[in-house]
Motif scaffolding. Structure first.
Motif, PDB file in Angstrom:
ATOM      1  N   SER A   1      39.863  27.845 -19.267  1.00 32.83           N
ATOM      2  CA  SER A   1      38.945  28.820 -19.857  1.00 32.83           C
ATOM      3  C   SER A   1      38.330  28.302 -21.157  1.00 32.83           C
ATOM      4  O   SER A   1      39.040  27.799 -22.028  1.00 32.83           O
ATOM      5  CB  SER A   1      39.698  30.124 -20.127  1.00 32.83           C
ATOM      6  OG  SER A   1      38.859  31.069 -20.718  1.00 32.83           O
ATOM      7  N   GLY A   2      37.026  28.405 -21.267  1.00 31.74           N
ATOM      8  CA  GLY A   2      36.315  27.996 -22.471  1.00 31.74           C
ATOM      9  C   GLY A   2      35.984  26.518 -22.509  1.00 31.74           C
ATOM     10  O   GLY A   2      35.202  26.067 -23.334  1.00 31.74           O
ATOM     11  N   SER A   3      36.586  25.731 -21.629  1.00 28.57           N
ATOM     12  CA  SER A   3      36.371  24.292 -21.613  1.00 28.57           C
ATOM     13  C   SER A   3      35.114  23.958 -20.826  1.00 28.57           C
ATOM     14  O   SER A   3      34.711  24.707 -19.942  1.00 28.57           O
ATOM     15  CB  SER A   3      37.579  23.584 -20.988  1.00 28.57           C
ATOM     16  OG  SER A   3      38.749  23.877 -21.722  1.00 28.57           O
ATOM     17  N   MET A   4      34.502  22.824 -21.168  1.00 23.44           N
ATOM     18  CA  MET A   4      33.266  22.451 -20.484  1.00 23.44           C
ATOM     19  C   MET A   4      32.937  20.993 -20.719  1.00 23.44           C
ATOM     20  O   MET A   4      33.368  20.394 -21.699  1.00 23.44           O
ATOM     21  CB  MET A   4      32.112  23.316 -20.969  1.00 23.44           C
ATOM     22  CG  MET A   4      31.790  23.130 -22.448  1.00 23.44           C
ATOM     23  SD  MET A   4      30.586  24.313 -23.093  1.00 23.44           S
ATOM     24  CE  MET A   4      31.552  25.818 -23.081  1.00 23.44           C
ATOM     25  N   ILE A   5      32.161  20.459 -19.805  1.00 25.41           N
ATOM     26  CA  ILE A   5      31.507  19.177 -20.024  1.00 25.41           C
ATOM     27  C   ILE A   5      30.073  19.537 -20.380  1.00 25.41           C
ATOM     28  O   ILE A   5      29.367  20.173 -19.597  1.00 25.41           O
ATOM     29  CB  ILE A   5      31.574  18.274 -18.785  1.00 25.41           C
ATOM     30  CG1 ILE A   5      33.039  17.958 -18.459  1.00 25.41           C
ATOM     31  CG2 ILE A   5      30.779  16.987 -19.031  1.00 25.41           C
ATOM     32  CD1 ILE A   5      33.235  17.194 -17.165  1.00 25.41           C
ATOM     33  N   VAL A   6      29.689  19.191 -21.593  1.00 28.93           N
ATOM     34  CA  VAL A   6      28.354  19.515 -22.098  1.00 28.93           C
ATOM     35  C   VAL A   6      27.468  18.305 -21.850  1.00 28.93           C
ATOM     36  O   VAL A   6      27.872  17.174 -22.126  1.00 28.93           O
ATOM     37  CB  VAL A   6      28.403  19.836 -23.607  1.00 28.93           C
ATOM     38  CG1 VAL A   6      27.035  20.256 -24.111  1.00 28.93           C
ATOM     39  CG2 VAL A   6      29.443  20.910 -23.903  1.00 28.93           C
ATOM     40  N   ILE A   7      26.277  18.550 -21.319  1.00 22.76           N
ATOM     41  CA  ILE A   7      25.345  17.451 -21.085  1.00 22.76           C
ATOM     42  C   ILE A   7      24.023  17.752 -21.774  1.00 22.76           C
ATOM     43  O   ILE A   7      23.645  18.910 -21.947  1.00 22.76           O
ATOM     44  CB  ILE A   7      25.120  17.167 -19.584  1.00 22.76           C
ATOM     45  CG1 ILE A   7      24.563  18.390 -18.860  1.00 22.76           C
ATOM     46  CG2 ILE A   7      26.412  16.678 -18.936  1.00 22.76           C
ATOM     47  CD1 ILE A   7      24.146  18.125 -17.415  1.00 22.76           C
ATOM     48  N   GLY A   8      23.336  16.682 -22.159  1.00 20.29           N
ATOM     49  CA  GLY A   8      22.015  16.788 -22.756  1.00 20.29           C
ATOM     50  C   GLY A   8      21.040  15.950 -21.959  1.00 20.29           C
ATOM     51  O   GLY A   8      21.288  14.763 -21.729  1.00 20.29           O
ATOM     52  N   LEU A   9      19.957  16.589 -21.516  1.00 20.49           N
ATOM     53  CA  LEU A   9      18.943  15.897 -20.730  1.00 20.49           C
ATOM     54  C   LEU A   9      17.676  15.741 -21.553  1.00 20.49           C
ATOM     55  O   LEU A   9      17.242  16.690 -22.207  1.00 20.49           O
ATOM     56  CB  LEU A   9      18.641  16.667 -19.448  1.00 20.49           C
ATOM     57  CG  LEU A   9      19.847  16.762 -18.509  1.00 20.49           C
ATOM     58  CD1 LEU A   9      20.421  18.153 -18.555  1.00 20.49           C
ATOM     59  CD2 LEU A   9      19.445  16.391 -17.111  1.00 20.49           C
ATOM     60  N   ALA A  10      17.125  14.545 -21.508  1.00 23.39           N
ATOM     61  CA  ALA A  10      15.860  14.242 -22.177  1.00 23.39           C
ATOM     62  C   ALA A  10      14.850  13.911 -21.084  1.00 23.39           C
ATOM     63  O   ALA A  10      15.054  12.952 -20.335  1.00 23.39           O
ATOM     64  CB  ALA A  10      16.026  13.078 -23.145  1.00 23.39           C
ATOM     65  N   ASP A  11      13.819  14.713 -20.974  1.00 22.50           N
ATOM     66  CA  ASP A  11      12.825  14.521 -19.909  1.00 22.50           C
ATOM     67  C   ASP A  11      13.491  14.446 -18.543  1.00 22.50           C
ATOM     68  O   ASP A  11      13.118  13.651 -17.691  1.00 22.50           O
ATOM     69  CB  ASP A  11      11.972  13.274 -20.163  1.00 22.50           C
ATOM     70  CG  ASP A  11      11.072  13.425 -21.381  1.00 22.50           C
ATOM     71  OD1 ASP A  11      10.677  14.577 -21.688  1.00 22.50           O
ATOM     72  OD2 ASP A  11      10.768  12.409 -22.023  1.00 22.50           O
ATOM     73  N   GLY A  12      14.526  15.286 -18.337  1.00 26.65           N
ATOM     74  CA  GLY A  12      15.209  15.345 -17.055  1.00 26.65           C
ATOM     75  C   GLY A  12      16.228  14.255 -16.803  1.00 26.65           C
ATOM     76  O   GLY A  12      16.864  14.224 -15.755  1.00 26.65           O
ATOM     77  N   VAL A  13      16.415  13.344 -17.767  1.00 27.60           N
ATOM     78  CA  VAL A  13      17.357  12.229 -17.626  1.00 27.60           C
ATOM     79  C   VAL A  13      18.611  12.541 -18.443  1.00 27.60           C
ATOM     80  O   VAL A  13      18.513  12.938 -19.611  1.00 27.60           O
ATOM     81  CB  VAL A  13      16.717  10.908 -18.115  1.00 27.60           C
ATOM     82  CG1 VAL A  13      17.718   9.766 -18.051  1.00 27.60           C
ATOM     83  CG2 VAL A  13      15.468  10.593 -17.312  1.00 27.60           C
ATOM     84  N   LEU A  14      19.779  12.360 -17.832  1.00 29.42           N
ATOM     85  CA  LEU A  14      21.033  12.592 -18.545  1.00 29.42           C
ATOM     86  C   LEU A  14      21.164  11.571 -19.668  1.00 29.42           C
ATOM     87  O   LEU A  14      21.285  10.366 -19.413  1.00 29.42           O
ATOM     88  CB  LEU A  14      22.225  12.502 -17.589  1.00 29.42           C
ATOM     89  CG  LEU A  14      23.589  12.805 -18.177  1.00 29.42           C
ATOM     90  CD1 LEU A  14      23.615  14.160 -18.878  1.00 29.42           C
ATOM     91  CD2 LEU A  14      24.648  12.757 -17.087  1.00 29.42           C
ATOM     92  N   ALA A  15      21.094  12.030 -20.912  1.00 27.61           N
ATOM     93  CA  ALA A  15      21.055  11.149 -22.074  1.00 27.61           C
ATOM     94  C   ALA A  15      22.355  11.144 -22.856  1.00 27.61           C
ATOM     95  O   ALA A  15      22.717  10.125 -23.460  1.00 27.61           O
ATOM     96  CB  ALA A  15      19.915  11.566 -23.001  1.00 27.61           C
ATOM     97  N   THR A  16      23.069  12.259 -22.883  1.00 26.32           N
ATOM     98  CA  THR A  16      24.251  12.369 -23.740  1.00 26.32           C
ATOM     99  C   THR A  16      25.205  13.412 -23.170  1.00 26.32           C
ATOM    100  O   THR A  16      24.798  14.311 -22.419  1.00 26.32           O
ATOM    101  CB  THR A  16      23.838  12.716 -25.187  1.00 26.32           C
ATOM    102  OG1 THR A  16      24.985  12.666 -26.044  1.00 26.32           O
ATOM    103  CG2 THR A  16      23.171  14.065 -25.294  1.00 26.32           C
ATOM    104  N   SER A  17      26.470  13.297 -23.544  1.00 25.87           N
ATOM    105  CA  SER A  17      27.477  14.232 -23.046  1.00 25.87           C
ATOM    106  C   SER A  17      28.715  14.190 -23.933  1.00 25.87           C
ATOM    107  O   SER A  17      28.964  13.199 -24.627  1.00 25.87           O
ATOM    108  CB  SER A  17      27.876  13.859 -21.605  1.00 25.87           C
ATOM    109  OG  SER A  17      28.864  14.731 -21.117  1.00 25.87           O
ATOM    110  N   CYS A  18      29.476  15.251 -23.876  1.00 22.96           N
ATOM    111  CA  CYS A  18      30.824  15.275 -24.423  1.00 22.96           C
ATOM    112  C   CYS A  18      31.620  16.336 -23.674  1.00 22.96           C
ATOM    113  O   CYS A  18      31.053  17.194 -23.000  1.00 22.96           O
ATOM    114  CB  CYS A  18      30.849  15.515 -25.931  1.00 22.96           C
ATOM    115  SG  CYS A  18      30.444  17.175 -26.476  1.00 22.96           S
ATOM    116  N   THR A  19      32.909  16.239 -23.787  1.00 23.89           N
ATOM    117  CA  THR A  19      33.812  17.174 -23.121  1.00 23.89           C
ATOM    118  C   THR A  19      34.525  17.999 -24.177  1.00 23.89           C
ATOM    119  O   THR A  19      35.023  17.455 -25.162  1.00 23.89           O
ATOM    120  CB  THR A  19      34.855  16.400 -22.283  1.00 23.89           C
ATOM    121  OG1 THR A  19      34.166  15.623 -21.309  1.00 23.89           O
ATOM    122  CG2 THR A  19      35.820  17.341 -21.596  1.00 23.89           C
ATOM    123  N   LEU A  20      34.565  19.308 -23.971  1.00 24.66           N
ATOM    124  CA  LEU A  20      35.313  20.221 -24.829  1.00 24.66           C
ATOM    125  C   LEU A  20      36.437  20.837 -24.017  1.00 24.66           C
ATOM    126  O   LEU A  20      36.191  21.407 -22.951  1.00 24.66           O
ATOM    127  CB  LEU A  20      34.406  21.342 -25.365  1.00 24.66           C
ATOM    128  CG  LEU A  20      35.131  22.499 -26.074  1.00 24.66           C
ATOM    129  CD1 LEU A  20      35.769  22.035 -27.384  1.00 24.66           C
ATOM    130  CD2 LEU A  20      34.181  23.658 -26.312  1.00 24.66           C
TER     131      LEU A  20
END
Length: 160
Positions: A53-72
């Motif tokens: 609960s509350g945990s996630m893999i956060v992703i950031g997309l730039a122009d639809g391309v996966l650019a960055t991520s981290c796990t909480l």
């Protein structure tokens, strides 16, 4: 130049099953040559992860391309009045998207999610001793305040 506009807006959201192939490739920018899990295994691990609960893999997309991520990971806790704490791991930005603030944005999103989950602190560790990596985490709002220790299990050998 990488072909992407320096003013590209980062679209930040939680990863879902369909993001796994791109996420597995992005992790090569975290640890080049790291063993990749088979997609079937990755789907199972992802589903087990979502049970926290509350945990996630956060992703950031730039122009639809996966650019960055981290796990909480939000960890239940019996101290601090029963308030959980957050652990951030697997912070990575694709080489083509570095030095544009995307890593800081993804970390802030993860920290905000931890605060929303009523965590009293968010922490992360890095194995890097490179000054630019440490400065990145400091600039993202983290402080270098504890000493980390780890124990790793040696890979099991298979007899042939």
């Amino acid at each position: 130049m990488n072909g992407f506009d320096e003013q590209t807006v980062l679209d930040i959201r939680q990863a879902d099953q369909s993001d796994l192939p791109a996420l597995i490739e992005l992790y090569q920018h975290l640890a080049e040559g790291d063993e990749k899990p088979h997609l079937e295994l990755a789907h199972g691990v992802f589903e087990r992860f979502r049970a926290y609960s509350g945990s996630m893999i956060v992703i950031g997309l730039a122009d639809g391309v996966l650019a960055t991520s981290c796990t909480l990971v939000v960890i239940p806790n019996l101290t601090r009045g029963g308030r959980s704490y957050g652990l951030i791991e697997n912070v990575v930005t694709h080489r083509s998207f570095r030095n544009r603030g995307f890593g800081k944005q993804i970390l802030q999103h993860a920290a905000d999610a931890a605060w929303k989950a009523n965590c009293y602190k968010v922490m992360l560790m890095t194995g890097s001793k490179r000054r630019e990596v440490l400065d990145f985490y400091l600039a993202a709002g983290f402080e270098q305040s504890k000493t980390g220790f780890q124990m790793r299990r040696l890979a099991a050998r298979t007899e042939t």
